[in-house]
Design an enzyme around this catalytic site. Structure first.
Site, PDB file in Angstrom:
ATOM      1  CE  LYS A  89      48.752 -49.387  75.343  1.00 48.59           C
ATOM      2  NZ  LYS A  89      49.043 -49.275  73.927  1.00 48.59           N
ATOM      3  CE1 TYR A 143      49.749 -46.576  77.560  1.00 51.32           C
ATOM      4  CE2 TYR A 143      50.042 -47.708  79.666  1.00 51.32           C
ATOM      5  CZ  TYR A 143      50.293 -47.607  78.304  1.00 51.32           C
ATOM      6  OH  TYR A 143      51.087 -48.545  77.692  1.00 51.32           O
ATOM      7  CB  SER A 179      50.270 -52.381  79.032  1.00 47.00           C
ATOM      8  OG  SER A 179      50.780 -52.174  80.323  1.00 47.00           O
ATOM      9  CB  THR A 227      48.798 -51.250  82.914  1.00 47.96           C
ATOM     10  OG1 THR A 227      48.172 -50.398  83.858  1.00 47.96           O
ATOM     11  CG2 THR A 227      48.207 -50.949  81.571  1.00 47.96           C
ATOM     12  CG  ASN A 229      57.863 -52.935  84.053  1.00 43.77           C
ATOM     13  OD1 ASN A 229      56.883 -53.658  84.196  1.00 43.77           O
ATOM     14  ND2 ASN A 229      57.947 -51.767  84.647  1.00 43.77           N
TER      15      ASN A 229
END
Ligand code: NAD
Ligand code: UDP
Length: 339
Positions: free
Chosen positions: A153, A149, A124, A126, A179
């Protein structure tokens, strides 16, 4: 060529199953249906016109996973099986670390024992943390994640990097999704969040069909074009096609590659709301609400590596994303039926 989609009954997995089957792969799914329903797999079967072997199991269960590999002779694995709700991960972090790391470690062990050496991992954007510079490029150091979370990752990426260093015949593609939104154009598969949606587009879709009265826009005082956060929204079918390209790449190359899957274009929350209203001709009442903790003001990809290495780039438009989301939600206002 046979591909195992671990967590393949979920949102991205089902769309990837369709694109993998269209590209000629034999698709096998393993899922515990923690965040998905068997009906999703039946709808994929209807779209591709054939049965898909689907195993109800926890991917962290080594014995059961080994049996699948022994029976199916898997060539390449796509690992979607994880918990993904950012807010929930701050409330039950241990469950997130347990599930997301365990599924990965078990997969790696079983793949080594069974001689399967090709893995695509759902990472991700993120992992970039608070961006120092935009657009986000794969060569940037992973940053400080805002949630457990995100850290799962981040940690899994490191585990896979270490595994590739130690096992030169292993091939891993880390796909950093931006996204994902939208749905298959048939309207028969799409995102089916349980309870109140955490993400913007499922929430907008539920407001559009009258399931929720209005959207709360988290923050309108960010240093962006209109004060609301900017993200790189990518159509889930484009994303799914990225996995097909990544699998082909992994079949031919050893070692680890990290690749952004985004469009390279950022839209603000307000722009997304206005686009949805305009394209679908439906009002989306909203109010401004306080910022959501952990949100970065802007996040969008440099998508050039995917184009150079995989020959992939996003093709669908913002219109497609808005129209396909609304079609899926209108045809399935309650999501997938149970069982
Ligand atoms: P999803 O929840 O719809 O799909 C994940 C699937 O994995 C579900 O079907 C769930 O039942 C299954 N699963 C979870 N733990 C399992 C386990 N231990 N054993 C077997 N099955 C298990 O999520 P998604 O949106 O399709 O995301 C797929 C992957 O992509 C996830 O790893 C997610 O973290 C990652 N990702 C998603 C997004 C996004 O916005 N959707 C963005 C970046 C990364
Ligand atoms: N957002 C919002 N209202 C919502 C859900 C999300 O304003 O009900 C905003 C959120 O603050 C962020 C953007 O929409 O700026 C995208 O959020 P999402 O959770 O979809 O994805 P993220 O980028 O956090 O992974």
């Amino acid at each position: 060529m046979k591909v195992l989609l671990a967590g393949g009954a979920g949102y991205i997995g089902t769309h990837t199953a369709v694109e993998m089957a269209a590209a000629g792969y034999d698709v096998v799914i393993a899922d515990n249906f923690y965040n998905s329903k068997p009906e999703a797999v039946r709808r994929v079967e209807a779209l591709v016109g054939k049965k898909i072997p689907c195993y109800l199991l926890d991917v962290a269960n080594k014995k059961q996973l080994s049996e699948v590999f022994e029976k199916e002779k898997i060539d390449v694995v796509v690992h979607f099986a994880g918990l993904k709700a950012v807010g929930e991960s701050t409330r039950i972090p241990v469950a997130y670390y347990r599930n997301n790391l365990d599924t990965t470690l078990t997969l790696l062990e079983v793949m080594q024992e069974q001689g399967c050496r090709r893995l695509i991992f759902s990472s991700s954007a993120t992992v970039y943390g608070e961006p120092e510079k935009l657009p986000l490029v794969e060569t940037m150091k992973p940053g400080f994640c805002a949630s457990p979370y995100g850290w799962t990752k981040w940690m899994i990426e490191q585990i896979l990097r270490d595994a590739c260093k130690a096992e030169p015949d292993l091939s891993v593609v880390l796909l950093r999704y931006f996204n994902p939104i939208g749905a298959h154009e048939s309207g028969t598969i799409g995102e089916d969040p349980q309870g109140i949606p955490n993400n913007l587009f499922p929430y907008i879709a539920q407001v559009a069909v009258g399931k929720r009265p209005k959207l709360s826009i988290f923050g309108n005082d960010y240093p962006t074009k209109d004060g609301t956060c900017v993200r790189d929204y990518i159509h889930v079918v484009d994303l799914a096609k990225g996995h097909v390209k990544a699998a082909a790449y992994a079949m031919e190359h050893d070692g680890l590659e990290t690749i952004n899957l985004g469009t390279g274009v950022g839209y603000s929350v307000l722009e997304m709301v206005q686009a949805f209203e305009r394209i679908n001709g439906v009002p989306i009442p909203f109010e401004f609400a306080p910022r959501r903790p952990g949100d970065v003001p802007e996040c969008y990809a440099d998508a050039s590596k995917a184009k150079e290495l995989l020959g992939w780039e996003a093709e669908k438009t913002l219109e497609d994303m808005c129209r396909d989301t609304y079609r899926w939600q209108s045809m399935n206002p309650q999501g997938y039926p149970e069982s």
